[in-house]
Design an enzyme around this catalytic site. Structure first.
Site, PDB file in Angstrom:
ATOM      1  N   GLY A 193       0.799  -1.218   0.000  1.00 49.20           N
ATOM      2  CA  GLY A 193       0.000   0.000   0.000  1.00 49.20           C
ATOM      3  C   GLY A 193       0.830   1.265   0.000  1.00 49.20           C
ATOM      4  O   GLY A 193       0.420   2.284  -0.560  1.00 49.20           O
ATOM      5  N   ILE A 194       1.994   1.225   0.634  1.00 52.49           N
ATOM      6  CA  ILE A 194       2.930   2.349   0.582  1.00 52.49           C
ATOM      7  C   ILE A 194       3.847   2.204  -0.623  1.00 52.49           C
ATOM      8  O   ILE A 194       4.134   3.166  -1.336  1.00 52.49           O
ATOM      9  CB  ILE A 194       3.772   2.430   1.872  1.00 52.49           C
ATOM     10  CG1 ILE A 194       2.896   2.724   3.082  1.00 52.49           C
ATOM     11  CG2 ILE A 194       4.858   3.506   1.741  1.00 52.49           C
ATOM     12  CD1 ILE A 194       3.627   2.638   4.407  1.00 52.49           C
ATOM     13  N   ILE A 204      10.944   2.850   6.277  1.00 54.31           N
ATOM     14  CA  ILE A 204       9.595   3.335   6.530  1.00 54.31           C
ATOM     15  C   ILE A 204       8.897   2.353   7.468  1.00 54.31           C
ATOM     16  O   ILE A 204       8.050   2.732   8.278  1.00 54.31           O
ATOM     17  CB  ILE A 204       8.803   3.460   5.212  1.00 54.31           C
ATOM     18  CG1 ILE A 204       9.326   4.637   4.388  1.00 54.31           C
ATOM     19  CG2 ILE A 204       7.312   3.598   5.465  1.00 54.31           C
ATOM     20  CD1 ILE A 204       8.720   4.745   3.006  1.00 54.31           C
ATOM     21  N   ASP A 236       5.937  12.931  10.064  1.00 58.41           N
ATOM     22  CA  ASP A 236       5.606  13.738  11.245  1.00 58.41           C
ATOM     23  C   ASP A 236       5.742  15.226  10.938  1.00 58.41           C
ATOM     24  O   ASP A 236       4.934  16.048  11.386  1.00 58.41           O
ATOM     25  CB  ASP A 236       6.519  13.360  12.415  1.00 58.41           C
ATOM     26  CG  ASP A 236       6.353  11.907  12.835  1.00 58.41           C
ATOM     27  OD1 ASP A 236       5.216  11.402  12.761  1.00 58.41           O
ATOM     28  OD2 ASP A 236       7.352  11.277  13.222  1.00 58.41           O
ATOM     29  N   ARG A 277       2.852  16.249   8.470  1.00 59.10           N
ATOM     30  CA  ARG A 277       1.594  16.418   9.189  1.00 59.10           C
ATOM     31  C   ARG A 277       1.592  17.705  10.015  1.00 59.10           C
ATOM     32  O   ARG A 277       0.599  18.429  10.048  1.00 59.10           O
ATOM     33  CB  ARG A 277       1.368  15.214  10.098  1.00 59.10           C
ATOM     34  CG  ARG A 277       0.933  13.961   9.356  1.00 59.10           C
ATOM     35  CD  ARG A 277       1.013  12.744  10.228  1.00 59.10           C
ATOM     36  NE  ARG A 277       0.331  11.595   9.626  1.00 59.10           N
ATOM     37  CZ  ARG A 277       0.518  10.336  10.006  1.00 59.10           C
ATOM     38  NH1 ARG A 277       1.387  10.058  10.981  1.00 59.10           N
ATOM     39  NH2 ARG A 277      -0.136   9.352   9.413  1.00 59.10           N
ATOM     40  N   HIS A 308       9.190   8.153  16.530  1.00 59.32           N
ATOM     41  CA  HIS A 308       8.153   8.088  15.495  1.00 59.32           C
ATOM     42  C   HIS A 308       6.954   7.281  15.991  1.00 59.32           C
ATOM     43  O   HIS A 308       6.400   6.463  15.272  1.00 59.32           O
ATOM     44  CB  HIS A 308       8.751   7.447  14.239  1.00 59.32           C
ATOM     45  CG  HIS A 308       7.857   7.507  13.027  1.00 59.32           C
ATOM     46  ND1 HIS A 308       7.325   8.675  12.527  1.00 59.32           N
ATOM     47  CD2 HIS A 308       7.391   6.518  12.219  1.00 59.32           C
ATOM     48  CE1 HIS A 308       6.587   8.413  11.465  1.00 59.32           C
ATOM     49  NE2 HIS A 308       6.602   7.104  11.256  1.00 59.32           N
ATOM     50  N   MET A 333       2.222   8.682   3.664  1.00 65.47           N
ATOM     51  CA  MET A 333       3.541   8.129   3.960  1.00 65.47           C
ATOM     52  C   MET A 333       4.370   8.013   2.693  1.00 65.47           C
ATOM     53  O   MET A 333       5.580   8.276   2.699  1.00 65.47           O
ATOM     54  CB  MET A 333       3.396   6.749   4.621  1.00 65.47           C
ATOM     55  CG  MET A 333       4.714   6.124   5.075  1.00 65.47           C
ATOM     56  SD  MET A 333       5.552   7.046   6.400  1.00 65.47           S
ATOM     57  CE  MET A 333       7.009   7.633   5.527  1.00 65.47           C
TER      58      MET A 333
END
Length: 353
Positions: free
Chosen positions: A35-36, A140, A173, A176, A200, A251
């Site tokens: 998905g990433i 990640i 982070d 966002r 994180h 992400m």
């Protein structure tokens, strides 16, 4: 006239900042079918300085590679499948970015996530140790606070650990924080500058609101709410997806931004600064997220910690023991993995007399 044209084009090529794009680099995405991994690979594919984008996954991804190869950008796309092709996938890579592993689901503890994803980190670090020890290795895969120490211990065991070359990507982070704060102030998030330190996960994520530019002014309670939202933004996505996964698109955006920064550093661009979770001596925590300047060999310079507010100092004091414990657990995970691996490798038979 022809000679003049040749000289002119040579001068332009030598002075243009885009001349650095003529260099060819290989980037490997491990977990490219996830998905990433898929949107991350798409975004990285747009970087004109890449000669090869290598995709790896435990499942067949030939179709994904073929699809990406049709995009009108320079370079080629290759695909590799399974553990047996992991070393080939990372071989010769300038950057290896790891998005493989299971996503965090509602109610899942970080320890459960580590049990699922720690082996992924160990296997990738082992492959890198053999096939491309000089690569810039960026994770990640969560939980970052434990995954990066695990990878570091595997690299150390293989005698190739370089603290400048190992990263936990915490760019999300920052992304966002810029978005949430920008929206609250009615500003373009791209023009918001804020530092996010620590780790994180949850309260280890510490956005330094006091350093924000333009200045973010509000009551203490509202600032606390903003900090809390940044810290729990991952949970916000997990709950919104109702058990179907965690943050993938945001992400991927953040991961591609970090990979681009690594490549700009390799190319020799000056002043490339990003936040990352790295082996650090800034605090008593052995691994810590802070701003670093990137260069040809990874971390070029660790930036000093900015002046913290009293509230931020208190939060930092609380998160450091958590980061130390996570690092210890990650290191212990790696040692256990290596011990079990050693026990499963058959001892060579003695030579016949």
């Amino acid at each position: 006239m022809i000679l003049f044209g040749i000289l002119k084009s040579t001068l332009v090529a030598s002075t243009s900042p885009w001349r650095l794009l003529a260099r060819n680099y290989k980037v490997t995405v491990v977990g490219a079918g996830g998905g990433i991994g898929q949107p991350l690979s798409l975004l990285i594919r747009q970087n004109a300085g890449i000669r090869e984008l290598a995709l790896h996954d435990i499942n067949e991804i030939k179709g994904i590679a073929t699809d990406l190869s049709h995009i009108s950008m320079p370079g080629r796309v290759t695909s590799f499948v399974g553990e047996s092709e992991l070393e080939a996938a990372v071989s010769g890579a300038n950057v290896v970015v790891v998005a493989a592993g299971k996503p965090r689901l509602p109610g899942m503890e970080r320890e459960q996530l580590m049990a699922a994803n720690g082996v992924v980190a160990a296997k990738v670090a082992s492959a890198v140790s053999v096939a491309c020890p000089g690569t810039l290795l960026a994770f990640i895969t969560n939980p970052i606070n434990m995954i990066v120490p695990t990878a570091a211990e595997i690299l150390k065991a293989n005698g190739v650990f370089d603290p400048r070359r190992l990263f936990g990507i915490t760019t999300l982070d920052v992304v966002r924080a810029k978005k949430f704060i920008g929206t609250a102030m009615g500003k373009d998030p791209r023009h918001v500058d804020i530092t996010v330190i620590g780790g994180h996960a949850g309260t280890t994520i510490l956005p330094l609101i006091s350093t924000c530019k333009p200045k973010y002014v509000d009551e203490d309670k509202q600032i606390e709410k903003m900090v809390h939202r940044i810290q729990e933004a991952g949970t916000e996505v997990v709950e919104a997806k109702a058990g179907s996964g965690s943050a993938t698109l945001s992400m991927a955006f953040a991961g591609a931004q970090f990979v681009d920064a690594l490549l700009r550093g390799i190319r020799g661009h000056e002043g490339v600064v990003e936040c990352a979770f790295v082996a650090s001596e800034l605090t008593e925590a052995p691994f810590f997220a802070s701003n670093v300047e990137l260069g040809q060999y990874g971390v070029k310079r660790y930036l000093d910690m900015p002046q913290l507010s009293e509230m931020e100092m208190e939060a930092l004091a609380k998160l450091l023991p958590i980061l130390r414990k996570s690092a210890e657990e990650g290191i212990e995970f790696a040692r256990k993995y290596l011990k079990e691996l050693e026990e499963t490798v058959p001892t060579a038979l003695p030579k016949a007399q």
